[in-house]
Every structure is written in C-alpha cells, then in structure tokens.
Write an enzyme that holds these catalytic residues in place. Structure first.
Site, PDB file in Angstrom:
ATOM      1  N   GLY A   2     -12.455  40.227 -13.892  1.00  0.00           N
ATOM      2  CA  GLY A   2     -12.220  38.875 -13.396  1.00  0.00           C
ATOM      3  C   GLY A   2     -12.701  38.725 -11.970  1.00  0.00           C
ATOM      4  O   GLY A   2     -12.620  39.650 -11.168  1.00  0.00           O
ATOM      5  N   ASP A   9      -4.404  39.308  -8.782  1.00  0.00           N
ATOM      6  CA  ASP A   9      -3.044  39.641  -9.211  1.00  0.00           C
ATOM      7  C   ASP A   9      -2.343  40.646  -8.302  1.00  0.00           C
ATOM      8  O   ASP A   9      -1.131  40.793  -8.383  1.00  0.00           O
ATOM      9  CB  ASP A   9      -3.062  40.208 -10.636  1.00  0.00           C
ATOM     10  N   GLU A  60       4.569  33.388 -16.550  1.00  0.00           N
ATOM     11  CA  GLU A  60       4.149  32.958 -17.889  1.00  0.00           C
ATOM     12  C   GLU A  60       4.186  34.130 -18.879  1.00  0.00           C
ATOM     13  O   GLU A  60       3.840  35.245 -18.556  1.00  0.00           O
ATOM     14  CB  GLU A  60       2.725  32.402 -17.830  1.00  0.00           C
ATOM     15  N   ARG A  71      -8.224  31.202  -8.876  1.00  0.00           N
ATOM     16  CA  ARG A  71      -9.366  32.097  -8.676  1.00  0.00           C
ATOM     17  C   ARG A  71     -10.449  31.461  -7.816  1.00  0.00           C
ATOM     18  O   ARG A  71     -11.318  32.147  -7.293  1.00  0.00           O
ATOM     19  CB  ARG A  71     -10.000  32.466 -10.024  1.00  0.00           C
ATOM     20  N   ASN A  89      -1.638  36.866  19.383  1.00  0.00           N
ATOM     21  CA  ASN A  89      -1.452  38.241  18.920  1.00  0.00           C
ATOM     22  C   ASN A  89      -1.610  39.238  20.068  1.00  0.00           C
ATOM     23  O   ASN A  89      -2.323  40.227  19.963  1.00  0.00           O
ATOM     24  CB  ASN A  89      -2.451  38.581  17.796  1.00  0.00           C
ATOM     25  N   GLU A  97     -11.288  32.029  25.456  1.00  0.00           N
ATOM     26  CA  GLU A  97     -11.167  31.076  26.560  1.00  0.00           C
ATOM     27  C   GLU A  97     -11.158  31.722  27.943  1.00  0.00           C
ATOM     28  O   GLU A  97     -11.637  31.133  28.913  1.00  0.00           O
ATOM     29  CB  GLU A  97      -9.921  30.215  26.375  1.00  0.00           C
ATOM     30  N   GLN A 100      -3.017  26.092  16.902  1.00  0.00           N
ATOM     31  CA  GLN A 100      -1.561  26.269  16.880  1.00  0.00           C
ATOM     32  C   GLN A 100      -0.896  25.385  15.837  1.00  0.00           C
ATOM     33  O   GLN A 100       0.274  25.569  15.522  1.00  0.00           O
ATOM     34  CB  GLN A 100      -0.967  25.937  18.248  1.00  0.00           C
TER      35      GLN A 100
END
Length: 830
Positions: free
Chosen positions: A25, A166, A264, A333, A576, A674, A709
C-alpha cells in the site's frame, strides 16, 4: 581524548549500484524516501536505479528499471503516494518470478536493494536475499548469466524502510505515512466538530488500520474521544451498556460534544459477529453531540466484529440519538505528506544508503527505524517476527500481550488514553494515606496550579486538558492560573474542573492566557497567592521564560518557603529552544505551517521559471525551524545563528543557484532564521541575491511571522502535549506524597530534584532538575549549548547537492529488537 567521530566521506559508492522500489500500500512520504535514496546514492558516487511498479517491475524488467538522475526526483518531496508506483505481485511469490527478478538485477549490476513497504514486502525481500546464491547458480546453469557475473554479484544487500499509514510494524515508533494519515483524520474530525455543535447528533467515524489500532488510538487522544475500539484490546463483555452510560452521563453534564473511536471489522473475544439484534433496549437520554470514530479492524471482548453500522444502530436504539456514519477510506492515504513524514523519510533514506555502503557479506538484512528521535538499524526479520507475534497473540486472545508487543510508544498511548477517558467518582478516587481528623482518610489534601508562560504554542491547551484531568483522577484540586506569572501575582486563579477543559485538544494558542513576564519582581505577591490558595505544587507549561521563571522560583526558596513545593516544567514553544528537551510542544505545528507555506510559494513559481524565494522564519536565535523546515521543504540553504556564515558563503550559495538554473530545476528556496545575523538581514540577502542573480534568476522574499504560532495544533503536538503533561502530573502526585510532612500537615520540598523539567532526550522522556540544566544553557541567546538537530543540517545540504561533511557516529550499529517490560513504559517515547 581521541576523536571518535566518524564521517561518511570515508564511505564510497563508486562502482556500486543501488536500486529502490516501493511495494504494498502507498503512504505519504514514500516519495521523500525515494528522493533521499536517489540523491544520497548519487552523492556518494553510486549508480541508482528506480524500480517502477514494485516487485512486479523487478520481475518484468525492461523499462521498469531505469537509472535515476538528480533531477528525476525533483519536486517529489511534497507529493503524496509514490511516483514510481506500487503493485501487488503474485509472480514474485513464486520461485520462477524471483529467478527472473535476480536476472534483471544482475543484468544491471545491482547488488544493493532498498525496499520501502510493509512487513509483507520486507519479508519478501529477505527471502529473495536468502535465495540469492541459489538463484544465481540456476541462472549460470541455464546460461542466462556467466560465472564471472555470478561471482561479481555474489551477495545481495537488503535494507528496508517501513512505509505504512497503519504504523503496524514492530521495532519503530513511527512508520512513514502514519503522521500524514493522522493529519487527514484530525482534519475531518475538526470539521465535523464545528458543524456538529449545532445538532444533537452522534458521529461514527471509521478509520483505517484493519490489524492495528494505532490510527484509532492516537486519533482518540488527539481529539479527546470518549470511547475507542482497537483490535489489540477488545472491550469486555457488556461494553454496549458501559458506552451508552458514558455518553448519557456526558450529556447530562451539559457537554455539547462527545467522541468515540472504534476499529472497523472488530470482533469480540468469542469470535462471533456482533449483530444489532442483540442490543438491549435502554432508556434514551438527551445530549447535544456524540462522535464515534471506528478504526478498521476493531473487535470487542468476544472477538465479534464491530462495524460502524452496528455502533450506529446501538446508539440509535439504546439512546435515541440522531446518528451519522462517516467512512474516511482512502482519504487517509492521500494528500500532501506532513513535515514529520518528509523529515522522517529523508532521514531514513539517507540512513538506508549508509547501511548499504557499510554492509558486508555477513550483514543481515536490516530495517531503518525510528526510536525517540534517533535513527536506528534493526535486523529485518526480528522486526517481522515480532510483528507477526502480535497477530498471533490477538488470534490466541492474548490481548495484553499483543499491546505489549506493539512496543512502548503504542502502550504509552493506550495507558494515557485510559487515564484520560474515564472520569472517576469520589469513591473511586485514590487515597494517599493522609488522614483528615474529621472525615478520616480523604481523597487528597493537595492543590495543584497550572499555568502557561511565554509565547503561545499550539498544543498548550491539549497539555492543560491532560494535566487537569489526570490531576482530578489522582484526587487533586486543580487550579488554573490566567496570564502566566503576571496573572499569578494578581490572583487570577480559579478552580478548573473536568468539564471545563472539554474540547481543548484541538484549540490553538493558549486558552488560559500566557505572558512573558518573569516572577522575580513579583515574588512576594506570588508567594501570597500560594498561601491564599494553599497551592502544593506547580505545573508550568511554556517556553524559555517558563524555564527562567522556574529557576527564579527555585532560587527564591531561600527567602520564601512558599516556593518549597514540587515544580515541573513542560516545554512548549515553537522555537524548540529549551535546554533538556529535544522537542517542544508547538514546534511540529510551526514546521507544518512553514512547510505548507513553502509548498505554496514554490507552486506559485511553477509558471515562472528561474525564481529564488528568500523566506524568514521565527525562532529567536534558535535555528531549529529554519533548518528542519528547510529539510522538510527541500530548501537549497538555511541561514542560522548556530552556524556562522559570511559574504563568501552567501556568494557560494548564489553560484550554486546559478548552476541549478541551468538544469531542469529552475527554482530555488532559501530560509533564514530571524536572528541568524545582525548585518546579513533578510532584506540584505534578498538584495544580494537579486543583484548577483541578474539575468539568471529573480528573487522574492517572504516573512512568515506569527502565522507560525497560530492555527490548530498538529496531531503530533496534541499527542505529545497530552502524554507529556499526563506524565508530569503523575510525577507531581508521586512527589507530593514523598514531600508531605504529616507532623506539620504540609508539603515541604527543598531539594534540587523537586524542581524539574520534563523533556525528551534522544529516546526517552526524562525528568531533569532545572538547576542542573544551567550549565547546558546559553542564556544570552536563549538556546541550549548543544542541539541534536544540528546533525540534520548536512542532510539538507547533501540533498540540495552541496559538498559537506556529515557525522555518522551515531549510525552503523545494528541493534536488536528489545521486548518491552512493564517498567520500560515509564520512560516511553512518543
């Protein structure tokens, strides 16, 4: 001390041929992996071939196997699916089919194969490798190749990358495509939630993952679902009554929104199908909205299939709610890969080529995996065998074993969901052994305050919601502080309850309010508020100001006993830039904003050739967004403070882009942090490029600003914020019990480890005393002295065709799959 660093320049691909294929897949990010393999392979001097249509193309040969060029994979990073095609191949399962495939590879001199697919595709590749010598012997005997060719190609090296939405492959925290599929699911859930606010309806959502409940489980965490069904852990008998009871209780509490996620094809533990005829007739209650998300492959405790229609009929008959079913299908997908998947695919692709270059005749087939934020190599068949053991455990109804085998990330997701999904009654709340003279053992004498500090970051609200609900589950009184330390000093404090944080996971910004004010000048007033409200612990969610604030409160313990309480910080900032944590809440959302904008900007130049874009990102002095965003967007250069540059570097970049414009890739992208340089501003770089590129290319500039942000938090940030805040609250509960002094009836914490930062370090979530992080901090520039992502910068340069040095000291070690023990989940990754 000897230098132990190892650089990939010592590895040469000269004379080697590498082929890459995608099988099974499709998954978003596969193209990024193919691009990385092709460009890294060419970069080291190897010939690289693209095998179209998966194993079928390898069997058929001919034009299905083509040599790749650098330009072959241009503009593929942002495209979903796989541009080289993927197909199921029955012929490759036969000996004759593999014989033909071997002949086609030998014909082109290919002895290094990179396979991107699921466990079936990788198992087939390993079988092919094991049979290789025998296949060559047959080809020699039949006269299809000569003895010299067989000797020259006597060993086939295999490296796998897992491409599957998955996330059903053991040995890796995330597979390529999973994060993008979560983006599609959450986009739909968010859209349904907005329209559903006006209707008294229940929504049943079916998501993919027939044999693995990862998508359903993380979607449930990311949207605050009330119920989730997954194949690995079917519900106990009588779940219908429990689910309906919970929906009714939520409506009675006035909630306008409830979410249930189901898988399912679910079956119960007895293996018989669930029919709507078995539903009991219950009393109908009123509620504004329920959303039920059904994950493909869910089962109940009797191994009976749980379908969307079954759940719909159950809700309608038992509760009388107007119910709708939404099946997402292959939408999951499709679409553009997320920033996470692009970075993951690029890192895995480069690592796969390194693994092939370093392979010896005795090296087993390996799979490149992700553990925490580290790329690791694991024996392919160990991972496949454990993946198969999960299904075996489910078949044998050993569901707890199946969850454990899925790995620490999956189990941690499940444990966190369980913690947040059920609101306990007073009788269920834990007792901590502290006696109340009038009431006897009480649920908890502790009060915990939560506040946001610094600039807003997407995912803060998910963290607050998680902390509040886990705190209430632990039996604490939870207080919300508005507007950070400034609001704290003004007494903007109120109790926050379970229902007050409903629907917060998908909200951007900070609903509590946040400011950059530090506590130093307001210590007396903050201490007074701690006394007034009898606050026993603090949870601070925020950026660098939160870190500085915690250090100031810690130092103030000498003069203010009120601050002698457990304090923990959870990093949340788009920049971060927090010491002690490789990742911060909000950074992933900002990266996706940058990547999406870069995609649109590049697309705007599709009709105007020879154009270079200069884009300025946020981050203060931290170059994380510019560097990692550049890797995700396929940038040609990224200017940051941590890597000084001068006019010669700028000129070299202009010359590089000038050469690029002579190829078929007539477009350039340059990112600038920046605060990367006081003099080489965005305007300066734009003017320099415009002048030096005259007659060759023209320039445009764009300052992204605060859009980085804003917006709804990404699935990763929702999940990360939820889990890290839950872990922080559990730490607080433990510390409160440890530091409670029965003699004086109060909490007194005055040790270094009672004021901690909870962060991700390489592969684990760790609590670190903030005082010990001071030596790791550049306070002038508000960044850590060492930053892990700087090692990713050479990848961006390599994939943009710059000659550079790349430290591969962390690569090359073939590890082994470690079975999870119960205690391992304490430090589990995301």
């Amino acid at each position: 001390m000897p230098d132990t660093k190892k650089f990939f320049e010592n590895l040469s691909g000269a004379g080697k041929c590498v082929a890459v294929l995608t099988s099974g897949g499709d998954a978003q990010g596969m193209n990024g992996a193919v691009r990385a393999v092709v460009r890294m392979g060419i970069y080291v001097g190897a010939k690289v071939y693209l095998i179209h249509e998966g194993y079928q193309g390898m069997v058929d040969g001919g034009d299905n196997i083509k040599e790749a060029t650098w330009e072959s994979v241009s503009s593929m990073l942002q495209v979903g699916g796989t541009f080289i095609g993927s197909a199921r191949c029955a012929e490759f399962r036969t000996h004759d089919g593999r014989l033909r495939a071997a002949q086609n590879l030998v014909k082109r001199g290919i002895t290094n194969l990179c396979v991107i697919g699921g466990d079936g595709s990788l198992t087939g590749a390993n079988l092919f490798r094991e049979e290789w010598s025998g296949l060559l012997e047959e080809l020699v005997q039949s006269g299809k190749i000569d003895e010299a060719a067989a000797q020259a190609h006597s060993v086939l090296h295999i490296v796998g990358m897992v491409g599957s939405i998955d996330n059903d492959f053991c040995g890796t925290d995330m597979t390529i495509g999973t994060d993008s599929a979560l983006h599609r699911i959450i986009e739909v859930v968010d859209a349904i939630m907005t329209t559903a606010q006006s209707h008294q309806r229940t929504f049943v959502l079916e998501v993919m993952g027939r044999h693995c409940g990862y998508l359903a489980l993380v979607s449930a965490l990311a949207c605050g679902a009330d119920w989730v069904f997954i194949p690995e852990l079917p519900p106990e008998d009588g779940w219908e009554d429990l689910m309906c009871q919970k929906l009714s209780e939520n409506r009675l509490r006035g909630s306008r929104l409830n979410i249930i996620i189901v898988a399912e094809g679910a079956i119960d533990r007895h293996g018989s199908p669930i029919s709507s005829d078995s539903i009991k007739d219950n009393r109908a209650d009123k509620k504004r909205l329920n959303i039920i998300i059904v994950a493909e492959g869910a089962i109940d405790s009797s191994n009976k299939a749980i379908s969307t229609d079954y759940v719909k009929d159950l809700v309608v008959r038992c509760l009388g709610f107007d119910t709708r079913v939404t099946i997402l299908g292959h939408v999951q997908r499709g679409g553009t890969p997320s920033a996470f998947d692009r970075i993951l695919a690029s890192r895995m692709g480069v690592e796969a080529v390194l693994a092939l270059l370093e392979a010896s005749p005795g090296t087993p087939a390996c799979v490149v995996s992700l553990c925490g934020n580290q790329a690791v190599r694991l024996p392919l068949m160990e991972c496949v065998q454990m993946t198969q053991e999960v299904q075996k455990a489910m078949d044998e109804k050993k569901f707890e074993e199946a969850v454990r085998l899925r790995g620490r990330s999956f189990e941690n997701n499940l444990n966190t969901y369980k913690l947040l999904s059920h609101r306990k009654s007073d009788s269920e709340l834990p007792h901590n052994g502290v006696e109340n003279s009038k009431q006897g053992p009480c649920r908890s004498p502790f009060t915990v305050a939560v506040l946001n500090v610094g600039a807003p970051a997407a995912g803060m609200n998910a963290a607050v919601r998680s902390a509040v609900r886990v705190g209430i589950t632990e039996g604490h009184k939870m207080l919300a502080v508005n507007d950070g330390f400034e609001g704290f000093s003004k007494g903007q404090i109120k109790e926050i309850k379970w229902g007050d944080v409903g629907g917060w996971t998908g909200q951007g910004g900070s609903l509590l309010g946040t400011k950059r004010t530090l506590p130093l000048k307001k210590l007396d007033k903050i201490a007074e508020q701690i006394r007034i409200h009898n606050i026993n612990a603090l949870l601070v969610i925020g950026g660098f100001e939160a870190y500085l604030g915690l250090l100031e409160l810690l130092a103030a313990r000498v003069s203010h006993e009120e601050f002698c309480v457990p304090m923990v910080m959870v990093p949340a900032t788009v920049s971060n830039n927090i010491p002690g944590s490789d990742l911060s809440i909000g950074a992933d959302t900002a990266l996706n904003a940058i990547t999406d904008t870069c995609d649109r900007i590049k697309q705007s130049a599709s009709g105007t050739k020879r154009r270079v874009f200069i884009i300025e990102t946020m981050g203060g002095y931290c170059g994380y967004l510019a560097s990692v965003g550049g890797l995700a967007a396929g940038a040609d250069a990224a200017y940051i403070y941590e890597e000084p540059f001068d006019i010669r570097d700028l000129q070299a970049n202009v010359e590089h882009l000038t050469a690029k414009m002579k190829t078929s890739i007539q477009r350039g992208l340059v990112l600038r942090n920046e605060n990367s340089n006081d003099n080489y501003t965005t305007d300066f770089i734009y003017q320099l490029y415009s002048e030096e590129g005259k007659g060759v290319f023209d320039c445009r500039k764009n300052v992204l600003g605060h859009m980085q942000q804003g917006g709804a938090p990404s699935p990763f940030d929702r999940n990360f914020g939820t889990k890290i805040a839950a872990k922080a609250m559990q730490w607080i509960s433990k510390r409160l019990r440890e530091f409670y002094r029965e003699g004086v009836g109060r909490v007194f914490a005055n040790t270094e480890d009672s004021a901690c930062l909870l962060g991700m370090r390489r592969r684990a979530l760790l609590f670190q005393p903030v005082i010990q992080l001071k030596d790791e901090t550049d306070f002038e520039h508000r960044i850590p002295k060492e930053q892990w992502w700087l090692k990713l910068r050479p990848l961006m340069k390599i994939l943009a065709k710059y000659k550079t040095s790349y430290d591969v000291s962390d690569s090359g070690q073939l590890e082994h799959v470690v079975r999870l023990r119960a205690k391992d989940t304490d430090n589990s990754t995301i």
